[in-house]
Design a protein around this motif. Structure first.
Motif, PDB file in Angstrom:
ATOM      1  N   ARG A  19     -40.117 -21.753  31.172  1.00  0.00           N
ATOM      2  CA  ARG A  19     -39.144 -22.644  31.767  1.00  0.00           C
ATOM      3  C   ARG A  19     -39.607 -24.066  31.463  1.00  0.00           C
ATOM      4  O   ARG A  19     -40.552 -24.573  32.043  1.00  0.00           O
ATOM      5  N   LYS A  43     -34.699 -25.636  30.837  1.00  0.00           N
ATOM      6  CA  LYS A  43     -34.236 -24.664  29.853  1.00  0.00           C
ATOM      7  C   LYS A  43     -35.131 -23.449  29.943  1.00  0.00           C
ATOM      8  O   LYS A  43     -36.365 -23.571  30.006  1.00  0.00           O
ATOM      9  N   TYR A  44     -34.547 -22.260  29.972  1.00  0.00           N
ATOM     10  CA  TYR A  44     -35.292 -21.017  30.012  1.00  0.00           C
ATOM     11  C   TYR A  44     -35.230 -20.411  28.622  1.00  0.00           C
ATOM     12  O   TYR A  44     -34.168 -20.012  28.166  1.00  0.00           O
ATOM     13  N   TYR A  52     -39.215 -11.580  33.363  1.00  0.00           N
ATOM     14  CA  TYR A  52     -38.031 -10.876  33.823  1.00  0.00           C
ATOM     15  C   TYR A  52     -38.028  -9.504  33.173  1.00  0.00           C
ATOM     16  O   TYR A  52     -38.643  -9.302  32.134  1.00  0.00           O
ATOM     17  N   PHE A  82     -36.102 -17.562  26.158  1.00  0.00           N
ATOM     18  CA  PHE A  82     -36.468 -16.145  26.146  1.00  0.00           C
ATOM     19  C   PHE A  82     -37.181 -15.765  24.865  1.00  0.00           C
ATOM     20  O   PHE A  82     -36.828 -16.232  23.792  1.00  0.00           O
ATOM     21  N   GLY A  83     -38.165 -14.870  24.997  1.00  0.00           N
ATOM     22  CA  GLY A  83     -38.808 -14.261  23.837  1.00  0.00           C
ATOM     23  C   GLY A  83     -38.051 -13.008  23.433  1.00  0.00           C
ATOM     24  O   GLY A  83     -36.928 -12.771  23.880  1.00  0.00           O
ATOM     25  N   THR A  84     -38.680 -12.212  22.596  1.00  0.00           N
ATOM     26  CA  THR A  84     -38.016 -11.015  22.066  1.00  0.00           C
ATOM     27  C   THR A  84     -38.099  -9.832  23.012  1.00  0.00           C
ATOM     28  O   THR A  84     -37.338  -8.898  22.907  1.00  0.00           O
ATOM     29  N   TYR A  95     -43.334 -23.658  33.106  1.00  0.00           N
ATOM     30  CA  TYR A  95     -43.662 -22.506  33.928  1.00  0.00           C
ATOM     31  C   TYR A  95     -43.514 -21.229  33.088  1.00  0.00           C
ATOM     32  O   TYR A  95     -42.644 -21.138  32.218  1.00  0.00           O
ATOM     33  N   HIS A  99     -42.451 -17.449  33.221  1.00  0.00           N
ATOM     34  CA  HIS A  99     -41.654 -16.504  33.998  1.00  0.00           C
ATOM     35  C   HIS A  99     -41.648 -15.162  33.299  1.00  0.00           C
ATOM     36  O   HIS A  99     -41.679 -15.092  32.059  1.00  0.00           O
ATOM     37  N   TYR A 114     -35.576 -10.978  37.943  1.00  0.00           N
ATOM     38  CA  TYR A 114     -36.834 -11.718  38.063  1.00  0.00           C
ATOM     39  C   TYR A 114     -37.966 -10.794  38.478  1.00  0.00           C
ATOM     40  O   TYR A 114     -37.780  -9.898  39.306  1.00  0.00           O
ATOM     41  N   TYR A 130     -39.283  -9.417  29.524  1.00  0.00           N
ATOM     42  CA  TYR A 130     -39.206 -10.692  28.823  1.00  0.00           C
ATOM     43  C   TYR A 130     -40.182 -11.696  29.420  1.00  0.00           C
ATOM     44  O   TYR A 130     -40.200 -11.911  30.635  1.00  0.00           O
ATOM     45  N   PRO A 175     -30.826  -9.138  33.367  1.00  0.00           N
ATOM     46  CA  PRO A 175     -32.251  -9.255  33.670  1.00  0.00           C
ATOM     47  C   PRO A 175     -32.493  -9.566  35.148  1.00  0.00           C
ATOM     48  O   PRO A 175     -31.663 -10.194  35.801  1.00  0.00           O
ATOM     49  N   GLN A 187     -35.281  -6.122  32.166  1.00  0.00           N
ATOM     50  CA  GLN A 187     -33.887  -5.723  32.014  1.00  0.00           C
ATOM     51  C   GLN A 187     -33.797  -4.217  31.884  1.00  0.00           C
ATOM     52  O   GLN A 187     -34.288  -3.641  30.905  1.00  0.00           O
TER      53      GLN A 187
END
Lengths: 113, 114
Positions: free
Chosen positions: A91, A100-101, A36, A103-105, A32, A34, A46, A87, A44, A38
């Motif tokens: 998922r 596991k989620y 988010y 995250f990118g930069t 998936y 996603h 959703y 971000y 962060p 921050q």
């Protein structure tokens, strides 16, 4: 693990639409997408998520490419309160039934008054 | 409370000391994640709990880091013999592990190692 790539920063004028891109060329069929955001000194929160079809909610829209290797978060009218780090996250599901989620930069969005 | 609660919000410690960071999930949330965010950086995955078990510990940076979860609720992240490079914000996130999988984050615990 699948990874995402986002621009480091973007700027937008207040009241204008913002298109935040994300590349995820190694995405698998069950991942998936996603998003988010921050705000400073906060955890962060959703924004939106999807699998294959485009999605809309009260905060934003998510446009997913047909091959799913990229997606775009669309803020229809940016406000000063939308200034944040956004971000793009995959998922990933595992055969063990765990998730596991990843995250990118993140993209730091600056909104100009 | 209604959200994910983390404590302490701020912790200053001396190099070499042990620290414990706590996460209280939203009631009923079975999945719990710990992340680390160094200054100006993105989120680095540390560990994931499903109930009390930790099927994925792949992100723990060294054997000085450990975590446990009891009663499928509160989780504690322990850092032994802290080093200056451990300074970061430690974030906890939980969810119901449903298909939609929205993560709910706490405000984080800011750790400063002098």
């Amino acid at each position: 693990d699948a990874k995402t790539t986002q621009p480091n920063s973007m700027e937008s004028n207040e009241e204008e639409p913002v298109h935040l891109p994300c590349n995820h060329s190694t995405i698998s069929g069950t991942d998936y997408i996603h998003w988010y955001r921050q705000l400073p000194s906060q955890g962060p929160e959703y924004v939106i998520h999807g699998l294959t079809s485009n999605v809309n909610n009260r905060m934003a829209s998510l446009a997913i490419a047909e091959d799913r290797k990229s997606s775009t978060l669309i803020l229809h009218r940016a406000t000063l309160r939308d200034a944040a780090v956004y971000y793009c996250i995959l998922r990933a599901a595992f055969t063990s039934g765990t998730y596991k989620y990843i995250f990118g930069t993140g993209t730091r969005l600056k909104v100009l008054a | 409370g209604a959200g994910v609660s983390q404590s302490p919000s701020n912790k200053v410690t001396e190099k070499g000391k042990d620290v414990e960071l706590r996460c209280d999930p939203i009631s009923g949330h079975t999945a719990l994640y710990w992340y680390r965010q160094s200054l100006g950086q993105g989120l680095e995955f540390l560990i994931y709990f499903q109930g009390n078990s930790a099927p994925d510990k792949s992100g723990l940076p060294s054997d000085r880091f450990s975590a446990e979860r009891t009663g499928g609720s509160v989780s504690t992240l322990t850092i032994q013999r802290t080093q200056q490079e451990d300074s970061a914000v430690y974030l906890c996130a939980t969810n119901l592990q449903r298909t939609d999988g929205e993560l709910f984050f706490g405000e984080g615990s800011r750790l400063t190692v002098l």
